[in-house]
Write an enzyme that holds these catalytic residues in place. Sequence first.
Site, PDB file in Angstrom:
ATOM      1  N   GLU A 159       0.857  -1.198   0.000  1.00 32.82           N
ATOM      2  CA  GLU A 159       0.000   0.000   0.000  1.00 32.82           C
ATOM      3  C   GLU A 159       0.883   1.234   0.000  1.00 32.82           C
ATOM      4  OE1 GLU A 159      -3.539   0.485  -0.016  1.00 32.82           O
ATOM      5  OE2 GLU A 159      -2.542   2.365  -0.493  1.00 32.82           O
ATOM      6  N   LEU A 258      11.834  17.287  -0.879  1.00 34.48           N
ATOM      7  CA  LEU A 258      13.047  18.062  -0.621  1.00 34.48           C
ATOM      8  C   LEU A 258      12.676  19.249   0.265  1.00 34.48           C
ATOM      9  CD1 LEU A 258      14.839  18.025  -4.101  1.00 34.48           C
ATOM     10  CD2 LEU A 258      15.498  16.776  -2.034  1.00 34.48           C
ATOM     11  N   ALA A 260      13.067  20.805   3.533  1.00 31.24           N
ATOM     12  CA  ALA A 260      13.906  20.726   4.738  1.00 31.24           C
ATOM     13  C   ALA A 260      13.079  21.120   5.963  1.00 31.24           C
ATOM     14  CB  ALA A 260      15.094  21.665   4.579  1.00 31.24           C
ATOM     15  N   CYS A 268       5.074   5.172   9.097  1.00 28.89           N
ATOM     16  CA  CYS A 268       5.743   4.351   8.080  1.00 28.89           C
ATOM     17  C   CYS A 268       7.237   4.602   7.932  1.00 28.89           C
ATOM     18  CB  CYS A 268       5.052   4.544   6.739  1.00 28.89           C
ATOM     19  SG  CYS A 268       3.394   3.851   6.745  1.00 28.89           S
ATOM     20  N   LYS A 271       9.646   3.572  10.931  1.00 29.56           N
ATOM     21  CA  LYS A 271       9.569   2.128  11.202  1.00 29.56           C
ATOM     22  C   LYS A 271      10.078   1.308  10.020  1.00 29.56           C
ATOM     23  CE  LYS A 271       5.068   0.312  10.168  1.00 29.56           C
ATOM     24  NZ  LYS A 271       5.323  -0.715   9.178  1.00 29.56           N
ATOM     25  N   ARG A 335       2.058   9.154  15.541  1.00 27.62           N
ATOM     26  CA  ARG A 335       3.115   8.149  15.633  1.00 27.62           C
ATOM     27  C   ARG A 335       4.432   8.733  15.105  1.00 27.62           C
ATOM     28  NH1 ARG A 335      -0.086   2.978  13.200  1.00 27.62           N
ATOM     29  NH2 ARG A 335      -1.107   4.607  11.994  1.00 27.62           N
TER      30      ARG A 335
HETATM   31  P1  NAD Z   1      -3.093   0.513  12.244  1.00 26.79           P
HETATM   32  O1  NAD Z   1      -2.324   0.203  13.457  1.00 26.79           O
HETATM   33  O2  NAD Z   1      -3.751   1.844  12.079  1.00 26.79           O
HETATM   34  O3  NAD Z   1      -4.227  -0.592  12.037  1.00 26.79           O
HETATM   35  C1  NAD Z   1      -4.053  -1.952  12.249  1.00 26.79           C
HETATM   36  C2  NAD Z   1      -5.404  -2.526  12.643  1.00 26.79           C
HETATM   37  O4  NAD Z   1      -5.313  -3.952  12.714  1.00 26.79           O
HETATM   38  C3  NAD Z   1      -5.871  -2.064  14.033  1.00 26.79           C
HETATM   39  O5  NAD Z   1      -7.184  -1.554  13.936  1.00 26.79           O
HETATM   40  C4  NAD Z   1      -5.813  -3.325  14.880  1.00 26.79           C
HETATM   41  O6  NAD Z   1      -6.810  -3.354  15.891  1.00 26.79           O
HETATM   42  C5  NAD Z   1      -6.066  -4.392  13.833  1.00 26.79           C
HETATM   43  N1  NAD Z   1      -5.590  -5.730  14.189  1.00 26.79           N
HETATM   44  C6  NAD Z   1      -4.435  -6.096  14.778  1.00 26.79           C
HETATM   45  N2  NAD Z   1      -4.349  -7.430  14.879  1.00 26.79           N
HETATM   46  C7  NAD Z   1      -5.476  -7.932  14.336  1.00 26.79           C
HETATM   47  C8  NAD Z   1      -5.969  -9.229  14.127  1.00 26.79           C
HETATM   48  N3  NAD Z   1      -5.268 -10.300  14.472  1.00 26.79           N
HETATM   49  N4  NAD Z   1      -7.170  -9.387  13.537  1.00 26.79           N
HETATM   50  C9  NAD Z   1      -7.889  -8.314  13.164  1.00 26.79           C
HETATM   51  N5  NAD Z   1      -7.475  -7.044  13.330  1.00 26.79           N
HETATM   52  C10 NAD Z   1      -6.280  -6.849  13.914  1.00 26.79           C
HETATM   53  O7  NAD Z   1      -2.098   0.245  11.036  1.00 26.79           O
HETATM   54  P2  NAD Z   1      -2.083   0.964   9.598  1.00 26.79           P
HETATM   55  O8  NAD Z   1      -1.502   2.316   9.724  1.00 26.79           O
HETATM   56  O9  NAD Z   1      -3.386   0.765   8.909  1.00 26.79           O
HETATM   57  O10 NAD Z   1      -0.976   0.067   8.873  1.00 26.79           O
HETATM   58  C11 NAD Z   1      -1.248  -1.260   8.495  1.00 26.79           C
HETATM   59  C12 NAD Z   1      -0.113  -1.756   7.624  1.00 26.79           C
HETATM   60  O11 NAD Z   1      -0.051  -0.981   6.416  1.00 26.79           O
HETATM   61  C13 NAD Z   1       1.269  -1.609   8.268  1.00 26.79           C
HETATM   62  O12 NAD Z   1       2.066  -2.662   7.838  1.00 26.79           O
HETATM   63  C14 NAD Z   1       1.772  -0.302   7.696  1.00 26.79           C
HETATM   64  O13 NAD Z   1       3.181  -0.247   7.668  1.00 26.79           O
HETATM   65  C15 NAD Z   1       1.218  -0.338   6.294  1.00 26.79           C
HETATM   66  N6  NAD Z   1       1.003   0.972   5.688  1.00 26.79           N
HETATM   67  C16 NAD Z   1       0.496   1.996   6.420  1.00 26.79           C
HETATM   68  C17 NAD Z   1       0.295   3.230   5.818  1.00 26.79           C
HETATM   69  C18 NAD Z   1      -0.217   4.402   6.612  1.00 26.79           C
HETATM   70  O14 NAD Z   1      -0.133   5.520   6.106  1.00 26.79           O
HETATM   71  N7  NAD Z   1      -0.743   4.236   7.804  1.00 26.79           N
HETATM   72  C19 NAD Z   1       0.595   3.409   4.460  1.00 26.79           C
HETATM   73  C20 NAD Z   1       1.078   2.335   3.739  1.00 26.79           C
HETATM   74  C21 NAD Z   1       1.286   1.107   4.363  1.00 26.79           C
END
Ligand code: NAD
Length: 427
Positions: A159, A258, A260, A268, A271, A335
């Site tokens: 994503e 870019l 600054a 993201c 991490k 975060r």
């Molecule tokens: P988030 O922490 O906002 O959401 C994760 C959700 O998963 C939470 O609501 C949590 O309760 C739920 N969850 C956890 N364990 C679960 C389970 N076993 N069963 C069902 N639900 C469960 O995370 P996010 O920001 O949406 O990110 C999700 C992934 O996408 C990560 O790997 C992140 O790196 C990636 N990502 C995030 C973004 C962003 O902008 N936030 C963009 C691109 C990719």
Amino acid sequence: MKIGVIGAGYVGLITSVCLADRGYAVQCWDSDERKISLLSSGKSPIFEESLEPLLKKNIGKNFSVENVSKMPGKLKDFDVVFVCVGTPSRQDGSVDLTQIYSAADSIAMGLKSLGGGKRILIVVKSTVIPGTTEELKRYLEKKTGLKSGGDFGIAMSPEFLREGLAVKDFFYPDRMVFGVEEKKDYALLSSLFAFVKCPMMETDLKTAEMIKYASNAFLATKISFINEIGNLGKKLGIDAYEVAKGMGLDSRIGPKFLEAGIGFGGSCFPKDVKALVAKFKQEKISAAVLESVMAINEKQPLLLVEVACRREGSFKGKAVGVLGLAFKAGTDDMRESRAIPIVNALVSEGAKVIAFDPEATDNARKIFGSKINYASNAKDVISKCDFIFVLTAWPEFKEDIYGSKHVYDGRRILPGKSGGNYEGICW
Ligand code: NAD
């Protein structure tokens, strides 16, 4: 086609609601009851432009959400299931896959009870280190006794959405990447997203995983790079934004990322760069560039405090205003926000911090508690403080509201100002 989505966070919720809006029947599962009940009543647990109207429009129609414990018994009804759970950092920076494997356990339970009667495509959308989706496949095979390919399919589609612009990015992405093991899964995914007009790329699982990390690591590198140039520029009296403008006109470089300032935060970049560095270490390969990217980013916010302390002396006992707490404008997400080390440094300096953010105050309270005070608008902060730190580029902070206050700008929000009571970080 019936779609399941595990995880109702930023990625899962946007994916669910937007696919529902395109006419698919989407069931989302989460483990957080608070989120489930908020969503069921049409309220978004996160602030994201245009999300709530789409949620309200589709909830109870094409979109519903329930506890993940209900998922295994229903899996047979679905054609594609997206895994969108969190992949946070462990203490050592490597990626914590607890949520991925907990979701995998629910999927395995469902697949096992199905016994191979129907081929369901499991698509990992969470950001996972190369090799993880393949390991997940083996885990599911071991737990269910089923064979991937025949009994279930596995794919990885990273994503790329940006918080604050997530709905727009979902409908108008720059590209989509589908890492698959079988051609028919690429055909299925590209037809599912046929409403999206962008280049679509077919890869293997590992390459799809790496495209995501390499993209984020590259963008983070651009930011740390211009910050490093900006830190030298500050000493030499050169404006990093003028430099970036001149660089960005080169089509090989481009103007984006870019900007600054006090560095990158969010859920993201920090991490993902740390996780990639940890993978380099695990493979015993030098990650010199990416380690420096992180080191610069750790120091950068504190440079703004140094600049301010050099001019003002001590902040002990002084009221200091902070405008902006979210890691960037357009979100309530705190975060890894660069506001966190700055506010903590000001508090340790003995400052009485009064902060305002249009969306992130509730999340800030969870981090700072009563260490700082919270105002209900920017003008309130400015009226109470002689020193103002601008840490998030919310448009409302761009207005001329500062009067004669001493402004320390971490985001170049007031480009017209320089000298006098105004100080930037890399300009
Ligand atoms: P988030 O922490 O906002 O959401 C994760 C959700 O998963 C939470 O609501 C949590 O309760 C739920 N969850 C956890 N364990 C679960 C389970 N076993 N069963 C069902 N639900 C469960 O995370 P996010 O920001 O949406 O990110 C999700 C992934 O996408 C990560 O790997 C992140 O790196 C990636 N990502 C995030 C973004 C962003 O902008 N936030 C963009 C691109 C990719």
